[in-house]
Write an enzyme that holds these catalytic residues in place. Structure first.
Site, PDB file in Angstrom:
ATOM      1  N   GLU A   1       0.808  -1.070  -0.075  1.00 20.70           N
ATOM      2  CA  GLU A   1      -0.122  -0.200  -0.167  1.00 20.70           C
ATOM      3  C   GLU A   1       0.492   1.188  -0.164  1.00 20.70           C
ATOM      4  O   GLU A   1      -0.152   2.264  -0.647  1.00 20.70           O
ATOM      5  CB  GLU A   1      -0.343  -0.049   1.552  1.00 20.70           C
ATOM      6  CG  GLU A   1      -2.026   1.384   1.332  1.00 20.70           C
ATOM      7  CD  GLU A   1      -2.482   1.996   0.584  1.00 20.70           C
ATOM      8  OE1 GLU A   1      -3.282   2.799   0.298  1.00 20.70           O
ATOM      9  OE2 GLU A   1      -2.846   0.500  -0.674  1.00 20.70           O
TER      10      GLU A   1
ATOM     11  N   HIS B   1       3.190   2.155  -3.550  1.00 21.71           N
ATOM     12  CA  HIS B   1       1.606   2.427  -4.447  1.00 21.71           C
ATOM     13  C   HIS B   1       1.434   4.495  -4.211  1.00 21.71           C
ATOM     14  O   HIS B   1       1.005   4.857  -4.751  1.00 21.71           O
ATOM     15  CB  HIS B   1       0.016   1.894  -4.110  1.00 21.71           C
ATOM     16  CG  HIS B   1      -0.503   2.541  -4.436  1.00 21.71           C
ATOM     17  ND1 HIS B   1      -0.911   2.981  -6.417  1.00 21.71           N
ATOM     18  CD2 HIS B   1      -2.164   2.463  -4.565  1.00 21.71           C
ATOM     19  CE1 HIS B   1      -1.293   2.749  -7.310  1.00 21.71           C
ATOM     20  NE2 HIS B   1      -2.673   3.144  -5.708  1.00 21.71           N
TER      21      HIS B   1
ATOM     22  N   HIS C   1     -11.863   5.663  -7.790  1.00 23.73           N
ATOM     23  CA  HIS C   1     -10.488   5.695  -7.882  1.00 23.73           C
ATOM     24  C   HIS C   1      -9.963   5.349  -9.267  1.00 23.73           C
ATOM     25  O   HIS C   1      -9.009   5.618  -9.738  1.00 23.73           O
ATOM     26  CB  HIS C   1      -9.759   5.964  -6.809  1.00 23.73           C
ATOM     27  CG  HIS C   1      -8.776   5.494  -6.327  1.00 23.73           C
ATOM     28  ND1 HIS C   1      -7.714   7.316  -6.049  1.00 23.73           N
ATOM     29  CD2 HIS C   1      -7.496   4.741  -6.244  1.00 23.73           C
ATOM     30  CE1 HIS C   1      -6.496   6.819  -6.655  1.00 23.73           C
ATOM     31  NE2 HIS C   1      -6.380   5.702  -6.038  1.00 23.73           N
TER      32      HIS C   1
ATOM     33  N   HIS D   1     -20.730  -7.380 -16.321  1.00 21.48           N
ATOM     34  CA  HIS D   1     -19.059  -7.124 -17.260  1.00 21.48           C
ATOM     35  C   HIS D   1     -19.216  -7.887 -18.292  1.00 21.48           C
ATOM     36  O   HIS D   1     -18.880  -7.272 -18.710  1.00 21.48           O
ATOM     37  CB  HIS D   1     -18.828  -7.255 -15.213  1.00 21.48           C
ATOM     38  CG  HIS D   1     -17.628  -6.919 -16.317  1.00 21.48           C
ATOM     39  ND1 HIS D   1     -16.694  -6.188 -16.929  1.00 21.48           N
ATOM     40  CD2 HIS D   1     -15.966  -7.784 -16.106  1.00 21.48           C
ATOM     41  CE1 HIS D   1     -15.223  -5.775 -17.417  1.00 21.48           C
ATOM     42  NE2 HIS D   1     -15.046  -7.405 -17.054  1.00 21.48           N
TER      43      HIS D   1
ATOM     44  N   HIS E   1      -4.943  -8.309 -16.761  1.00 19.27           N
ATOM     45  CA  HIS E   1      -6.331  -7.886 -17.241  1.00 19.27           C
ATOM     46  C   HIS E   1      -6.925  -6.600 -16.545  1.00 19.27           C
ATOM     47  O   HIS E   1      -7.911  -5.884 -17.966  1.00 19.27           O
ATOM     48  CB  HIS E   1      -7.342  -8.694 -16.155  1.00 19.27           C
ATOM     49  CG  HIS E   1      -8.580  -9.029 -17.022  1.00 19.27           C
ATOM     50  ND1 HIS E   1      -9.536  -8.869 -19.049  1.00 19.27           N
ATOM     51  CD2 HIS E   1     -10.271  -8.075 -16.707  1.00 19.27           C
ATOM     52  CE1 HIS E   1     -10.576  -8.601 -18.939  1.00 19.27           C
ATOM     53  NE2 HIS E   1     -11.191  -8.409 -17.854  1.00 19.27           N
TER      54      HIS E   1
END
Length: 379
Positions: A98, A101, A168, A276, A334
């Protein structure tokens, strides 16, 4: 703590600037934009890794980690949380994921500030005549990265609320697309046939549909609905399985809960995943048709081939991801392939709007940030 955090973001930006300054490209501003775009692409990939490894709350406060600038300083707090919940969201590894990032994201912010400053400098030095250095696009980038930072903070403070995490993701993709557009403005593109004008609407439609599909994909990921349909091409052995769209697509709710506070039913997760998957059919059809049409237009063929290749790769990865029960590497790929499609479609949209010979109506300037001013190429 804030000074230490800022220094880490500055360090990331300085590493990127080393690449820019050591490049042989005389247009250092253009190189800076492309390096920032590449770093943004990497952060999107790493953000997917952060989300998929359940590391989003590895440091449950913001902007630091238990009030410190790095997990080493917060090790005592992390160990205590890990002892209480060994399989919970807080572990040493997740805290590092985290915070890395966040460091990378801060580095992008610093680089965009540099882009804004340099754009203003060259635009003013040119007497406000060099449109490719117009600061309006860099200023929009700065606004977007500030909004993105706010949603990054809310992602943590609102405990991974699905709508916040999805926005986000979308803002990150939008930032990537905007950097691609700004970078494209700094390059003289090959001749684009006037027939490209007919591709403007299809290319824009393709980008809009792709954005909607990314939003749906983000909704799948943030609701942990990736394995709600574990078979392919059917879902639970049916073309149209039992689903709960009402709870699945209630946007404002806590993670794993309905708007009323109850646990989210499995049928809601099925509805999210199935939607989706079905919408992907429309996206593939429109993107494929748009790229196929672009293949016949000089100046767009290379980009069109890229879109087709990325689209085929995304289909293969998507099917393999479900068939192989969502392995982490494929799930991250992906997300990365979706970002690549954004990049390519933005470039296709840009090129479809410049149907003119290379360099026509474009300023023949070469910019070197190591010099004090822009030097005009008389060739």
């Amino acid at each position: 703590m804030l000074f230490q955090l800022a220094s880490k973001g500055l360090f990331v930006a300085l590493l990127a600037c080393v690449i820019v300054w050591s490049s042989r490209d005389p247009n250092k501003y253009r190189k800076l934009v492309w390096v920032t775009m590449f770093l943004t692409f990497d952060v999107i990939m790493f953000g997917a890794f952060t989300r998929l490894t359940d590391s989003g709350l590895g440091c449950p406060d913001w902007p630091g980690c238990y009030g410190h600038a790095n997990p080493l300083q917060a090790l005592e707090h992390i160990r205590a949380a890990e002892a209480l919940m060994p399989d919970g969201p807080v572990t040493v590894m997740k805290a590092w994921v985290e915070m890395i990032h966040r460091y990378l994201a801060m580095g992008i912010g610093v680089l965009i500030i540099a882009i804004v400053v340099i754009a203003w400098r060259f635009w003013l030095q040119s007497g406000r005549t060099l449109t490719r250095f117009s600061p309006r696009y860099p200023m929009l980038l700065l606004f977007f990265v500030c909004v993105q930072g706010a949603f990054g903070a809310w992602t943590v403070t609102m405990k991974l609320q699905p709508i916040i995490v999805t926005i986000h993701l979308l803002l990150g993709m939008a930032l990537l697309g905007m950097l691609t557009w700004v970078g494209a403005r700094q390059k003289d593109h090959p001749f684009v046939d006037a027939r490209a004008l007919t591709l403007r609407t299809p290319a824009l439609l393709a980008l809009v549909l792709l954005s909607m599909q990314i939003a749906l994909g983000g909704w799948v990921s943030t609701n942990y609905a990736a394995l709600a349909c574990s078979d392919f091409p059917l879902c639970h052995g049916a073309l149209v399985p039992q689903m709960d769209f009402e709870h699945g697509f209630t946007l404002w709710r806590e993670l794993g809960k309905t708007a009323g506070g109850d646990y989210l039913p499995f049928d809601a997760l099925t509805a999210i995943h199935w939607t989706h998957r079905m919408f992907a059919l429309a996206v593939v059809a429109v993107l494929g048709w748009t790229a196929w049409k672009a293949l016949s237009i000089p100046g767009l063929r290379t980009t069109a081939r890229g879109v087709l290749a990325a689209l085929v790769l995304q289909i293969v990865i998507g099917i393999a991801t479900v068939s192989l029960k969502w392995p982490l590497a494929l799930a991250v790929a992906h997300n990365g392939c979706a970002a690549l499609l954004v990049l390519l479609l933005v470039m296709l949209n840009y090129k479809a709007r410049i149907p003119s010979p290379s360099g026509q109506n474009r300023e023949p300037y070469q910019i070197d940030l190591r010099s004090s001013a822009a030097s005009k190429d008389k060739a």
